[in-house]
Write an enzyme that holds these catalytic residues in place. Structure first.
Site, short mmCIF file in Angstrom:
data_model
loop_
_atom_site.label_atom_id
_atom_site.label_comp_id
_atom_site.label_asym_id
_atom_site.label_seq_id
_atom_site.Cartn_x
_atom_site.Cartn_y
_atom_site.Cartn_z
CE LYS A 66 -4.03 -2.04 2.34
NZ LYS A 66 -3.51 -3.30 2.90
CG ASP A 69 6.59 8.76 0.04
OD1 ASP A 69 6.81 9.97 -0.20
OD2 ASP A 69 7.13 8.14 0.97
CB THR A 73 9.25 8.08 -2.93
OG1 THR A 73 10.10 9.19 -2.69
CG2 THR A 73 9.49 7.03 -1.86
CD GLN A 190 -11.49 -6.01 6.97
OE1 GLN A 190 -11.79 -4.84 6.78
NE2 GLN A 190 -10.48 -6.61 6.35
O1 C5P Z 1 -8.20 -11.06 7.96
P1 C5P Z 1 -8.96 -10.34 6.87
O2 C5P Z 1 -9.74 -11.27 5.96
O3 C5P Z 1 -9.77 -9.19 7.40
O4 C5P Z 1 -7.78 -9.74 5.97
C1 C5P Z 1 -7.99 -8.75 5.02
C2 C5P Z 1 -6.69 -8.43 4.36
O5 C5P Z 1 -6.95 -7.51 3.32
C3 C5P Z 1 -5.64 -7.78 5.25
O6 C5P Z 1 -4.37 -8.29 4.84
C4 C5P Z 1 -5.73 -6.31 4.96
O7 C5P Z 1 -4.49 -5.64 5.04
C5 C5P Z 1 -6.20 -6.32 3.51
N1 C5P Z 1 -6.96 -5.16 3.05
C6 C5P Z 1 -8.14 -4.72 3.63
N2 C5P Z 1 -8.80 -3.61 3.14
C7 C5P Z 1 -8.32 -2.98 2.07
C8 C5P Z 1 -7.13 -3.42 1.47
C9 C5P Z 1 -6.49 -4.54 1.98
O8 C5P Z 1 -8.60 -5.33 4.58
N3 C5P Z 1 -9.00 -1.96 1.56
#
Ligand code: C5P
Length: 238
Positions: A66, A69, A73, A190
């Site tokens: 992710k 910057d 970079t 989430q």
């Molecule tokens: O454990 P879980 O199913 O919640 O993992 C979701 C993964 O997706 C994590 O690695 C998190 O960093 C990534 N992610 C997210 N939301 C985003 C982008 C990536 O949860 N918008």
């Protein structure tokens, strides 16, 4: 490959052996693995190589760092990921047009695709309103428009924005979807969640699933069941 579901396993761990075992156990059922900041900050590129080696040989690799910057970079940082031959690399859409273009330029003539993260699935309307005064959906659409114009290859979005994005986007972008839960009552951190089959029905190209598999007592069995349910549904539809 026929028995593997369009899912990346999010291997978020600070333990190398655990990561290698998860990759070995789950890659027969999921098409890809995703390694992100937690893993990368501890084990770096060598750690990534060792996990990829543990996975089935044709497993796709998603490097989720992710980036956000200044364009120069990000250009050089994305270039520095290419030794690992990732299928996907993430940057934040919030970095703006020039930064997104720089990321896309960095992967020119390689197989690597740039994904723009829209709004993290851990944020909801209340969180976003305190930052910009807009809803999540409006913010996602604004970021998606910038990212599409900058030429990114795909977006990371929540399952709840899939329908509206598929309607509004001009080109065909890969839509990669975290925030997946096997049961609606288990959310962890989430906030915008959906089940795997529903998210695929709504137009996801790939799902990202982490804790629902990695925190279970039997990750391989859970992964096998998810893949089986998805592939059975696809067969019925076809
Ligand atoms: O454990 P879980 O199913 O919640 O993992 C979701 C993964 O997706 C994590 O690695 C998190 O960093 C990534 N992610 C997210 N939301 C985003 C982008 C990536 O949860 N918008």
């Amino acid at each position: 490959m026929t028995n593997r579901a369009p899912i990346f396993l999010a291997i978020d761990t600070s333990d190398l052996k655990t990561a290698q075992k998860l990759a070995a156990d789950v890659s027969p059922y999921f098409k890809g693995i995703k390694l992100g900041l937690e893993f990368f900050m501890r084990f770096g590129s060598d750690g990534v190589r060792s996990v990829l080696k543990a996975a089935d040989h044709d497993t796709k690799f998603f490097l989720d760092l992710k980036f956000h910057d200044i364009p120069n970079t990000v250009f050089k940082s994305v270039q520095n990921t290419l030794d690992l031959k990732p299928d996907f690399v993430t940057v934040h859409a919030a970095g703006g047009t020039e930064m997104l273009k720089a990321a896309v330029k960095a992967v020119e003539n390689t197989k690597t695709k740039i994904l723009a993260v829209t709004v993290l699935t851990s944020l909801d309307d209340a969180d976003i309103k305190t930052i910009s005064g807009k809803t999540v959906q409006q913010t996602v659409l604004d970021y998606a428009a910038i990212a599409e114009k900058a030429g990114v290859h795909g977006l990371v979005c929540s399952p709840h924005e899939l329908k509206v994005l598929n309607q509004k986007l001009d080109s065909h972008l890969d839509l990669i979807v975290p925030g997946i839960r096997l049961h609606a009552d288990n959310t962890d951190d989430q906030k915008r969640i959906m089940t795997p089959i529903k998210a695929l029905e709504n137009g996801a190209s790939y799902l990202v699933i982490g804790r629902a598999v990695t925190q279970s007592d039997q990750p391989a069995l859970v992964a096998k069941k998810i893949a089986h349910d998805i592939l059975e549904k696809e067969t019925k539809v076809a």
